[in-house]
Design an enzyme around this catalytic site. Structure first.
Site, PDB file in Angstrom:
ATOM      1  N   GLY A  69       0.815  -1.211   0.000  1.00 53.45           N
ATOM      2  CA  GLY A  69       0.000   0.000   0.000  1.00 53.45           C
ATOM      3  C   GLY A  69       0.849   1.262   0.000  1.00 53.45           C
ATOM      4  O   GLY A  69       0.657   2.167  -0.822  1.00 53.45           O
ATOM      5  N   LYS A  90      10.099  -7.521  -4.244  1.00 51.05           N
ATOM      6  CA  LYS A  90      10.384  -8.947  -4.366  1.00 51.05           C
ATOM      7  C   LYS A  90       9.129  -9.756  -4.680  1.00 51.05           C
ATOM      8  O   LYS A  90       9.204 -10.944  -4.966  1.00 51.05           O
ATOM      9  CB  LYS A  90      11.058  -9.481  -3.101  1.00 51.05           C
ATOM     10  CG  LYS A  90      10.176  -9.579  -1.895  1.00 51.05           C
ATOM     11  CD  LYS A  90      10.992 -10.153  -0.737  1.00 51.05           C
ATOM     12  CE  LYS A  90      10.111 -10.287   0.486  1.00 51.05           C
ATOM     13  NZ  LYS A  90      10.862 -10.693   1.670  1.00 51.05           N
ATOM     14  N   THR A  98      -0.424  -6.255   2.130  1.00 52.01           N
ATOM     15  CA  THR A  98      -1.551  -5.322   2.297  1.00 52.01           C
ATOM     16  C   THR A  98      -2.856  -5.967   1.857  1.00 52.01           C
ATOM     17  O   THR A  98      -3.929  -5.632   2.354  1.00 52.01           O
ATOM     18  CB  THR A  98      -1.325  -4.068   1.431  1.00 52.01           C
ATOM     19  OG1 THR A  98      -0.023  -3.576   1.653  1.00 52.01           O
ATOM     20  CG2 THR A  98      -2.323  -2.986   1.765  1.00 52.01           C
ATOM     21  N   PHE A 171     -15.568   1.297  15.332  1.00 52.89           N
ATOM     22  CA  PHE A 171     -14.513   0.289  15.441  1.00 52.89           C
ATOM     23  C   PHE A 171     -13.262   0.916  16.007  1.00 52.89           C
ATOM     24  O   PHE A 171     -12.961   2.062  15.753  1.00 52.89           O
ATOM     25  CB  PHE A 171     -14.225  -0.291  14.053  1.00 52.89           C
ATOM     26  CG  PHE A 171     -13.182  -1.362  14.057  1.00 52.89           C
ATOM     27  CD1 PHE A 171     -12.007  -1.212  13.358  1.00 52.89           C
ATOM     28  CD2 PHE A 171     -13.375  -2.530  14.774  1.00 52.89           C
ATOM     29  CE1 PHE A 171     -11.045  -2.200  13.369  1.00 52.89           C
ATOM     30  CE2 PHE A 171     -12.421  -3.521  14.793  1.00 52.89           C
ATOM     31  CZ  PHE A 171     -11.252  -3.355  14.081  1.00 52.89           C
ATOM     32  N   GLN A 292       2.521  -6.176  18.388  1.00 54.91           N
ATOM     33  CA  GLN A 292       1.124  -6.356  18.795  1.00 54.91           C
ATOM     34  C   GLN A 292       0.717  -7.824  18.666  1.00 54.91           C
ATOM     35  O   GLN A 292       0.862  -8.422  17.606  1.00 54.91           O
ATOM     36  CB  GLN A 292       0.228  -5.494  17.908  1.00 54.91           C
ATOM     37  CG  GLN A 292      -1.153  -5.317  18.461  1.00 54.91           C
ATOM     38  CD  GLN A 292      -1.967  -4.354  17.621  1.00 54.91           C
ATOM     39  OE1 GLN A 292      -1.904  -4.367  16.405  1.00 54.91           O
ATOM     40  NE2 GLN A 292      -2.750  -3.524  18.272  1.00 54.91           N
ATOM     41  N   HIS A 294      -2.172 -11.054  19.457  1.00 58.28           N
ATOM     42  CA  HIS A 294      -3.576 -11.405  19.644  1.00 58.28           C
ATOM     43  C   HIS A 294      -3.596 -12.752  20.337  1.00 58.28           C
ATOM     44  O   HIS A 294      -2.848 -13.641  19.951  1.00 58.28           O
ATOM     45  CB  HIS A 294      -4.289 -11.498  18.290  1.00 58.28           C
ATOM     46  CG  HIS A 294      -5.762 -11.645  18.412  1.00 58.28           C
ATOM     47  ND1 HIS A 294      -6.385 -12.859  18.576  1.00 58.28           N
ATOM     48  CD2 HIS A 294      -6.758 -10.727  18.428  1.00 58.28           C
ATOM     49  CE1 HIS A 294      -7.689 -12.686  18.666  1.00 58.28           C
ATOM     50  NE2 HIS A 294      -7.938 -11.396  18.582  1.00 58.28           N
ATOM     51  N   LEU A 304      -6.217 -15.691  12.937  1.00 58.83           N
ATOM     52  CA  LEU A 304      -6.737 -15.351  14.264  1.00 58.83           C
ATOM     53  C   LEU A 304      -8.195 -15.773  14.414  1.00 58.83           C
ATOM     54  O   LEU A 304      -8.975 -15.635  13.481  1.00 58.83           O
ATOM     55  CB  LEU A 304      -6.653 -13.832  14.480  1.00 58.83           C
ATOM     56  CG  LEU A 304      -5.288 -13.193  14.392  1.00 58.83           C
ATOM     57  CD1 LEU A 304      -5.419 -11.695  14.493  1.00 58.83           C
ATOM     58  CD2 LEU A 304      -4.397 -13.702  15.484  1.00 58.83           C
ATOM     59  N   THR A 306     -11.726 -14.992  16.290  1.00 59.13           N
ATOM     60  CA  THR A 306     -12.315 -13.792  16.867  1.00 59.13           C
ATOM     61  C   THR A 306     -12.615 -13.939  18.352  1.00 59.13           C
ATOM     62  O   THR A 306     -12.841 -15.031  18.863  1.00 59.13           O
ATOM     63  CB  THR A 306     -13.619 -13.457  16.126  1.00 59.13           C
ATOM     64  OG1 THR A 306     -14.208 -12.329  16.716  1.00 59.13           O
ATOM     65  CG2 THR A 306     -14.583 -14.610  16.174  1.00 59.13           C
ATOM     66  N   GLU A 307     -12.611 -12.792  19.032  1.00 57.69           N
ATOM     67  CA  GLU A 307     -12.963 -12.814  20.448  1.00 57.69           C
ATOM     68  C   GLU A 307     -14.427 -13.167  20.650  1.00 57.69           C
ATOM     69  O   GLU A 307     -14.835 -13.524  21.754  1.00 57.69           O
ATOM     70  CB  GLU A 307     -12.725 -11.426  21.044  1.00 57.69           C
ATOM     71  CG  GLU A 307     -11.272 -11.105  21.127  1.00 57.69           C
ATOM     72  CD  GLU A 307     -11.048  -9.661  21.424  1.00 57.69           C
ATOM     73  OE1 GLU A 307     -10.493  -8.958  20.581  1.00 57.69           O
ATOM     74  OE2 GLU A 307     -11.444  -9.242  22.515  1.00 57.69           O
ATOM     75  N   ARG A 338      -7.591  -8.652  26.206  1.00 58.67           N
ATOM     76  CA  ARG A 338      -6.707  -9.463  25.361  1.00 58.67           C
ATOM     77  C   ARG A 338      -5.351  -9.708  25.986  1.00 58.67           C
ATOM     78  O   ARG A 338      -4.820 -10.818  25.893  1.00 58.67           O
ATOM     79  CB  ARG A 338      -6.498  -8.780  24.011  1.00 58.67           C
ATOM     80  CG  ARG A 338      -7.612  -8.967  23.045  1.00 58.67           C
ATOM     81  CD  ARG A 338      -7.163  -8.538  21.681  1.00 58.67           C
ATOM     82  NE  ARG A 338      -6.886  -7.112  21.639  1.00 58.67           N
ATOM     83  CZ  ARG A 338      -7.781  -6.191  21.345  1.00 58.67           C
ATOM     84  NH1 ARG A 338      -9.018  -6.525  21.088  1.00 58.67           N
ATOM     85  NH2 ARG A 338      -7.433  -4.921  21.336  1.00 58.67           N
ATOM     86  N   HIS A 405       0.677  -9.845  15.217  1.00 57.99           N
ATOM     87  CA  HIS A 405      -0.168  -9.312  14.148  1.00 57.99           C
ATOM     88  C   HIS A 405       0.432  -8.087  13.477  1.00 57.99           C
ATOM     89  O   HIS A 405       0.292  -7.901  12.272  1.00 57.99           O
ATOM     90  CB  HIS A 405      -1.536  -8.973  14.738  1.00 57.99           C
ATOM     91  CG  HIS A 405      -2.524  -8.505  13.736  1.00 57.99           C
ATOM     92  ND1 HIS A 405      -2.993  -9.315  12.720  1.00 57.99           N
ATOM     93  CD2 HIS A 405      -3.122  -7.313  13.558  1.00 57.99           C
ATOM     94  CE1 HIS A 405      -3.851  -8.635  11.992  1.00 57.99           C
ATOM     95  NE2 HIS A 405      -3.949  -7.421  12.467  1.00 57.99           N
ATOM     96  N   GLU A 438       4.359   0.083   7.226  1.00 62.56           N
ATOM     97  CA  GLU A 438       4.643  -0.648   8.464  1.00 62.56           C
ATOM     98  C   GLU A 438       6.133  -0.617   8.771  1.00 62.56           C
ATOM     99  O   GLU A 438       6.526  -0.686   9.931  1.00 62.56           O
ATOM    100  CB  GLU A 438       4.155  -2.094   8.339  1.00 62.56           C
ATOM    101  CG  GLU A 438       4.063  -2.822   9.670  1.00 62.56           C
ATOM    102  CD  GLU A 438       3.473  -4.217   9.544  1.00 62.56           C
ATOM    103  OE1 GLU A 438       2.835  -4.499   8.519  1.00 62.56           O
ATOM    104  OE2 GLU A 438       3.671  -5.009  10.471  1.00 62.56           O
ATOM    105  N   ARG A 449      -1.094  -0.017  18.407  1.00 63.31           N
ATOM    106  CA  ARG A 449      -1.793   0.455  17.205  1.00 63.31           C
ATOM    107  C   ARG A 449      -3.293   0.294  17.406  1.00 63.31           C
ATOM    108  O   ARG A 449      -3.758  -0.727  17.914  1.00 63.31           O
ATOM    109  CB  ARG A 449      -1.340  -0.406  16.027  1.00 63.31           C
ATOM    110  CG  ARG A 449      -2.066  -0.120  14.738  1.00 63.31           C
ATOM    111  CD  ARG A 449      -1.811  -1.244  13.764  1.00 63.31           C
ATOM    112  NE  ARG A 449      -2.467  -2.444  14.186  1.00 63.31           N
ATOM    113  CZ  ARG A 449      -3.589  -2.914  13.633  1.00 63.31           C
ATOM    114  NH1 ARG A 449      -4.166  -2.263  12.669  1.00 63.31           N
ATOM    115  NH2 ARG A 449      -4.111  -4.037  14.082  1.00 63.31           N
ATOM    116  N   LEU A 455      -4.021   1.069   7.738  1.00 62.30           N
ATOM    117  CA  LEU A 455      -4.239   1.328   6.308  1.00 62.30           C
ATOM    118  C   LEU A 455      -4.163   2.830   6.040  1.00 62.30           C
ATOM    119  O   LEU A 455      -3.667   3.271   4.998  1.00 62.30           O
ATOM    120  CB  LEU A 455      -5.601   0.796   5.863  1.00 62.30           C
ATOM    121  CG  LEU A 455      -5.695  -0.714   5.639  1.00 62.30           C
ATOM    122  CD1 LEU A 455      -7.115  -1.115   5.312  1.00 62.30           C
ATOM    123  CD2 LEU A 455      -4.788  -1.158   4.519  1.00 62.30           C
TER     124      LEU A 455
END
Lengths: 661, 143
Positions: A69, A90, A98, A171, A292, A294, A304, A306-307, A338, A405, A438, A449, A455
């Site tokens: 990105g 590469k 992304t 969110f 970070q 999870h 991952l 989900t919770e 978490r 993550h 990143e 984060r 993004l």
């Protein structure tokens, strides 16, 4: 259109045939032919480095390393401004990681309710636990609405409200009125594939401009001379030729380094190449200890869970079949936050109650719930569990462990995207070098984060790099001279690895490193665990000298490329664990059992009146800058203060406070 | 301009002549030398490809024009048979074809508009952020 890009790559080659062929080439005495086609017909072949590795020299106004990105946004931003740009990657652009970012992108557009980017600024500063540089966060949140509208104008099909405005949902810890106005709706998305759509939109847009893509070229090192970056040297994986890209401006956008850990959500190609290139050039990397995690990532696959699984009644069990969360969080149990869940899982595994042949993970049990409830509340979970874990979720538990993550740390930059070092108490710009995405750390994420901010980070800082270069330079400027043997060390390293004949294979060393990092530098961090990890990583670093590769060829030698990637991963890993051991506090994603509190210059839980400000050496509200000596693997640490003032008076800086949600 | 059908038929007749000659040769000469037959075929093939290529080039430009112009008016110009794998005989262990087709767990909304939130073009299935993270098919995408 794509054919133009393909044609701009070298199709046939012509080299000066070397008189003394290396032993490996004796078998085929066929002369190799190298002719340079393409738009830039003045790409020259030279044997300034070595007669056995002829080098192709290219000259551009700007080189972008990485085509995710951020890389694509920077590349076509530069091409749009008229610069002759090369994009060295590469992977094919649409295969960058992304594409896996399916969540949304935050922007204070104000479509669902009244919104202000200053509230987004506040949320991001608080989320970063006051380790983020407030000028960079100001820049990002102020540019966010314009960036999203620009993407939408490029053709990205955001989801819409009935009125036709971009639909925004709640969110990622976003609030209104500086945290006092309730939940904010700021996250824009494209159905369920925002990152995929972003990448394809940017790639399609970039084809309108004149960027030269060098796809499947592995960037080896930066060409530094007198502290200035003059380009990049890369290996063409398709035919094994070495290419030097000379440019006045180099932008690094190579992504994160999730693959240093055993369990991560990142692609196999997330190997921190940019961070390592910068380290080998003698420049620092910033805040690498902030990784970070999870709690519930599927063992082996890295996907991952989900919770919501735990929210609907799923429980975590250890090898004894015990619901261990009851001991760690008696009230919240499996619904604890978490970091508490991750730490509890890690403690169980460390104390020997893990499951599986290596006893290195735990189980997430869902089969005690009625199958219809699972199917209606969590549609698709049985499919996920079957594909990624190979279990039937209505009969068996899913193996899970804490998973990496995102990497908050990276190459230190200012808010304009220029790479900086810290000398004599001041930030000093490295001329000719930029970083974004990143791999860059303008430090908008700080110690943690927020969801849907990364993004945004990509597009804003990708554009910022392009704008800064357009401000400071003009297209077509003559390049400063470069030594004819620049990049010699990289080629020597390449040759050494290609013919390496030690005793340990690349995959074994990599697995050792990943397991060590997962056991010692993951969620559960205490002094002795980290110290033990540092020593182990030091000895694993030394085993790199004893590596064995098998493929001696030069054409598409994946053994060679994986070993180069392993060298890059190692540099990132040692910096991460040594920085984590040195930071004696808990802040954001870096949580230590022996130092549970944040150590700032004042104690912000009490009124500031009458408090004495701690000197810089005694508090931890500062960025870590880490350097590595590539020969020995020894890490040296320095520190740099956090930038606490915003760019201008449009937005007041947020003074530090205790972070509580 | 040759139509596709006519070019095909002309090629067919051409090849049938070739085969006829070969067979004829076989019959007359008793045993036709392998290399002779192959070289004869090779010559014929080279000639035929040149022939067909020219025909196909014209034909392809023709269909290209037709395709761009007449696409909206619909209908395939060619009545080509869809490529399909031959069906295996249904046995005791074969699965029924309808069962094996994977059902889409998350169904599309009518007109792509979510009935509760009136979001157009949004994620399918239940609201992804209902548990605090971004969930899809049981996977956590972002948090």
């Amino acid at each position: 259109m794509a054919a133009v890009c393909a044609a701009s790559r070298v199709l046939g080659r012509k080299i000066v045939s070397s008189k003394a062929l290396p032993a490996v080439c004796q078998a085929s005495n066929r002369k190799l032919h190298f002719s340079i086609y393409g738009k830039k017909g003045d790409a020259k072949v030279s044997d300034g480095i070595s007669t056995q590795y002829p080098v192709v020299d290219h000259e551009f106004d700007a080189v972008v390393v990485g085509a995710g990105g951020a890389g694509l946004r920077a590349a076509f931003g530069l091409s749009e401004a008229g610069f002759n740009t090369a994009c060295v990657t590469k992977l094919f652009p649409t295969r960058s990681h992304t594409v896996a970012a399916q969540g949304g992108i935050n922007a204070a557009l104000g479509n669902m309710e009244e919104d202000d980017w200053r509230w987004h600024f506040y949320d991001t500063v608080k989320g970063s636990d006051w380790l983020g540089d407030q000028d960079a966060i100001h820049y990002m949140t102020e540019q966010a609405p314009a960036a999203v509208v620009e993407l939408e104008n490029f053709g990205m099909p955001f989801s819409r409200t009935e009125d036709g405005k971009i639909y925004q949902r709640a969110f990622g810890g976003q609030s209104l009125k500086f945290g006092k106005g309730g939940q904010a709706h700021r996250c824009c998305c494209v159905a369920d594939r925002t990152g995929h759509s972003l990448l394809h939109t940017l790639y399609g847009r970039s084809l309108r401009y004149d960027t030269s893509y060098f796809v499947e070229y592995f960037a080896l090192d930066l060409l530094m001379e007198d502290g200035e970056c003059k380009g990049v040297i890369a290996l063409c994986m398709e035919d094994g030729s070495i290419h030097r890209f000379r440019a006045k401006n180099t932008v690094i956008a190579t992504g994160g380094y999730g693959r240093t850990y055993f369990s991560c959500t990142s692609a196999h190609t997330s190997t921190g190449d940019g961070n390592a290139m910068v380290t080998r050039a003698g420049l620092p990397c910033q805040d690498l200890e902030f990784v970070q995690f999870h709690p519930t990532g599927i063992y082996g696959a890295g996907c991952l869970i989900t919770e919501g699984c735990r929210g609907e009644g799923g429980i975590l069990i250890n090898s004894e079949g015990e619901r261990f969360m009851e001991r760690y969080a008696p009230n919240a149990k499996d619904l604890a936050s978490r970091d508490v869940v991750s730490r509890s899982m890690t403690i169980e595994i460390r104390e020997g109650r893990g499951v599986g042949p290596d006893k290195d993970h735990v189980y997430l049990q869902l089969h005690h719930l009625p199958p219809q409830q699972l199917a209606s509340r969590l549609p698709g979970i049985s499919e996920t569990a079957m594909i990624f874990a190979g279990v039937d979720v209505t009969k068996e538990p899913i193996p899970v462990l804490p998973t990496v993550h995102y990497n908050m740390g990276g190459i230190p930059t200012n808010y304009k995207g220029q790479v900086i070092t810290h000398k004599n108490g001041e930030d000093k710009v490295v001329p000719g070098l930029y970083a974004c995405g990143e791999s860059g750390c303008a430090s908008v994420h700080g110690a943690n984060r927020l969801g849907a901010n990364s993004l945004l980070d990509l597009v804003v800082f990708g554009r910022a790099c392009a704008l800064t270069i357009a401000e400071t330079d003009t297209p077509g400027e003559k390049l400063s001279p470069l030594k004819s043997n620049a990049g010699e060390a990289s080629v020597a390293n390449l040759d050494k690895i290609r013919f390496a004949n030690g005793s340990t294979r690349t995959s074994e060393i990599r697995l050792n490193m990943q397991k060590t990092m997962q056991n010692h530098a993951a969620v559960f961090r205490t002094g002795d665990v980290l110290k033990e990890g540092c020593e182990k990583m030091g000895s694993i670093y030394k085993t790199l000298d004893d590596i064995k590769t098998f493929d001696r060829g030069i054409v598409w030698n994946t053994d060679l490329v994986e070993t180069l990637e392993l060298q890059n991963l190692m540099l990132n890993a040692v910096q991460t664990i040594v920085s984590a051991e040195a930071r004696k506090e808990s802040r954001g994603a870096h949580a230590r059992e022996d130092f549970k509190d944040r150590v700032d210059e004042y104690d912000y839980s009490k009124p500031l009146q009458g408090q004495v400000k701690k000197p810089f050496e005694q508090h931890w509200r500062k960025h870590t800058l880490s350097y590595v000596d590539p020969k020995t693997g020894k890490v040296t640490l320095e520190y740099r203060p956090v930038i606490d003032n915003s760019l201008n008076e449009d937005c007041a800086a947020i003074p530090p406070a205790i972070r509580s949600y | 301009m040759m139509t596709r059908a006519s070019s095909f038929s002309s090629v067919k007749t051409f090849f049938s002549c070739v085969i006829f000659c070969c067979d004829k040769g076989k019959v007359h000469k008793g045993l036709v030398q392998h290399p002779l037959k192959m070289s004869l075929l090779r010559v014929c093939c080279i000639a035929a490809t040149g022939f067909v290529k020219r025909g196909l080039l014209l034909e392809s430009t023709y269909t290209a024009c037709f395709r761009t112009a007449g696409y909206a008016s619909g209908g395939a110009t060619k009545d080509k048979e869809p490529l399909k794998k031959a069906k295996t005989p249904q046995g005791r262990f074969d699965m029924d074809e309808t069962e094996s087709k994977s059902k889409d767990i998350l169904e599309r909304f009518p007109d792509d508009v979510n009935p509760e939130t009136k979001e157009k073009g949004g994620p399918r299935g239940p609201e992804p952020t209902r548990y605090g993270d971004w969930e899809r098919k049981g996977r956590c995408i972002d948090f």
